[in-house]
Scaffold this active site. Structure first.
Site, PDB file in Angstrom:
ATOM      1  N   ASP A  13      48.192   4.301   4.775  1.00 17.93           N
ATOM      2  CA  ASP A  13      49.718   3.896   4.248  1.00 17.93           C
ATOM      3  C   ASP A  13      50.297   5.329   4.183  1.00 17.93           C
ATOM      4  O   ASP A  13      50.020   6.304   4.424  1.00 17.93           O
ATOM      5  CB  ASP A  13      49.424   3.571   2.869  1.00 17.93           C
ATOM      6  CG  ASP A  13      50.928   3.404   1.884  1.00 17.93           C
ATOM      7  OD1 ASP A  13      51.595   2.638   2.656  1.00 17.93           O
ATOM      8  OD2 ASP A  13      50.975   4.186   1.025  1.00 17.93           O
ATOM      9  N   LEU A  14      51.859   5.316   4.081  1.00 20.64           N
ATOM     10  CA  LEU A  14      52.586   6.413   3.963  1.00 20.64           C
ATOM     11  C   LEU A  14      52.872   6.842   2.853  1.00 20.64           C
ATOM     12  O   LEU A  14      52.721   7.744   2.180  1.00 20.64           O
ATOM     13  CB  LEU A  14      53.913   6.076   5.219  1.00 20.64           C
ATOM     14  CG  LEU A  14      54.700   7.299   5.362  1.00 20.64           C
ATOM     15  CD1 LEU A  14      54.191   8.783   6.037  1.00 20.64           C
ATOM     16  CD2 LEU A  14      55.967   6.979   6.103  1.00 20.64           C
ATOM     17  N   ASP A  15      54.068   6.297   2.196  1.00 19.00           N
ATOM     18  CA  ASP A  15      54.657   6.294   0.842  1.00 19.00           C
ATOM     19  C   ASP A  15      53.743   6.474  -0.265  1.00 19.00           C
ATOM     20  O   ASP A  15      52.932   5.388  -0.428  1.00 19.00           O
ATOM     21  CB  ASP A  15      55.685   5.644   0.647  1.00 19.00           C
ATOM     22  CG  ASP A  15      56.732   5.750   1.504  1.00 19.00           C
ATOM     23  OD1 ASP A  15      57.262   6.888   1.777  1.00 19.00           O
ATOM     24  OD2 ASP A  15      57.460   4.502   2.137  1.00 19.00           O
ATOM     25  N   ASP A 192      47.424   3.610  -1.334  1.00 23.71           N
ATOM     26  CA  ASP A 192      47.409   4.105  -2.963  1.00 23.71           C
ATOM     27  C   ASP A 192      47.860   2.813  -3.753  1.00 23.71           C
ATOM     28  O   ASP A 192      47.929   3.042  -5.044  1.00 23.71           O
ATOM     29  CB  ASP A 192      48.621   5.142  -3.133  1.00 23.71           C
ATOM     30  CG  ASP A 192      49.824   4.685  -2.879  1.00 23.71           C
ATOM     31  OD1 ASP A 192      50.772   4.578  -3.859  1.00 23.71           O
ATOM     32  OD2 ASP A 192      50.170   4.165  -1.686  1.00 23.71           O
TER      33      ASP A 192
END
Length: 252
Positions: A13-15, A192
Site C-alpha cells: 500500500d502507499l499512504d 496499514d
C-alpha cells in the site's frame, strides 16, 4: 517454519505504509472546503478519513463539514443553511477542487516513513518483484513516486483509477499478482489499514499489518493480518535478509 518461505513477490500500500501523505491530503481537503465556504477539518481529523480513495474522502469531508457548520450556526443562534446544491453535486465540486489543490501540494506534503527506501532496495536486490497498490487517484501516483525517488523499485503500479473495484476488493491485488506472473498466495501484501488486510485475505495473499499508519484510528491487530510489524524493515529478516538499521529522516 517460516510462513513466508514461498513468497515470490511483495506488494505494498502507499499512504500510511510507505509514505506519510496526511499533511498534503489535509491541506488540499481544507483548501477545497474553504473554497466552498465550509468549516476546515484539520490534519488530525482528515487522517481518520484516509484509505478508501478520493471520492470517499470527499464524502466524509463534506458530511463532517455540513454537520459542523450546522452545529456552529446553532451555537450562534443562526438558522440552518438551506443548501441549494444537492450533496452529491457538492461532492463532485469538492473533488474537482481537491484534485486541483492536491496537485499543488502533494509533493511537498508527502514524506517517506523511516527505512522505506532501504527496505525496498534490499528486497529488489534479492530479486523479488515489487508492486504498489493504492486507492489514490492514478494521475497523482507516478509523479509522487518519482519525487520521492522510489519509482525505480516497482515493476507494477496500480492506482485507484486503474481498476473498477478498489481495495478492500481483491481485484487490484489479483491484478498485481497476475502481472508479476505469480499466484496470489506467493505475493505478500503489506499495508496499514483494515482495507489492506481485507483485500489481502479476499485475494488469498499473506498479509503484513504495520502499526504506524492511519487505519481510521483502529489498531491494525483488529484486522488480523498474518503478521504485525512496528517498522517496515522488520520485513527483511522474515524474507531471509539482514535487518536494516540505517536511519532515514522523515524528509528524505
Amino acid at each position: 517454519m517460516n510462513k513466508f518461505e514461498d513468497i515470490r513477490g511483495v506488494a505494498f500500500d502507499l499512504d500510511g505504509t510507505l509514505v506519510d501523505s496526511a499533511p498534503g491530503l489535509a491541506a488540499a481537503v481544507d483548501m477545497a472546503l474553504y473554497a466552498l465556504e465550509l468549516p476546515v477539518a484539520g490534519e488530525e481529523r482528515v487522517i481518520t478519513w484516509i484509505g478508501n480513495g478520493a471520492d470517499v474522502l470527499m464524502e466524509r469531508a463534506l458530511t463532517w463539514a455540513r454537520q459542523e457548520r450546522a452545529t456552529q450556526r446553532k451555537t450562534m443562534g443562526k438558522p440552518p443553511v438551506d443548501d441549494d446544491i444537492p450533496a452529491e453535486e457538492q461532492v463532485r465540486i469538492l473533488r474537482k477542487l481537491f484534485d486541483r489543490y492536491y496537485g499543488e501540494v502533494a509533493e511537498e506534503g508527502t514524506f517517506l516513513f523511516p527505512h522505506v527506501a532501504d527496505t525496498l532496495g534490499a528486497l529488489q536486490a534479492k530479486g523479488l518483484p515489487l508492486g504498489l497498490v493504492t486507492n489514490k487517484p492514478t494521475p497523482f501516483v507516478a509523479p509522487l513516486l518519482e519525487a520521492l525517488d522510489i519509482a525505480k523499485y516497482f515493476s507494477v503500479v496500480i492506482g485507484g483509477d486503474d481498476v473498477q473495484n478498489k481495495k478492500p476488493h481483491p481485484d487490484p491485488l489479483l491484478l498485481v499478482a497476475e502481472r508479476m506472473g505469480i499466484a496470489p498466495q506467493q505475493m505478500l501484501f503489506v499495508g496499514d489499514s483494515r482495507n489492506d488486510i481485507q483485500a489481502a485475505k479476499a485475494a488469498g495473499c499473506p498479509s503484513v499489518g504495520l502499526t504506524y499508519g492511519y487505519n481510521y484510528g483502529e489498531a491494525i491487530d483488529l484486522s488480523q493480518p498474518d503478521v504485525i510489524y512496528q517498522s517496515i524493515n522488520d520485513l527483511l529478516p522474515a524474507l531471509g535478509l539482514p535487518h536494516s538499521e540505517n536511519q532515514e529522516s522523515k524528509n528524505d
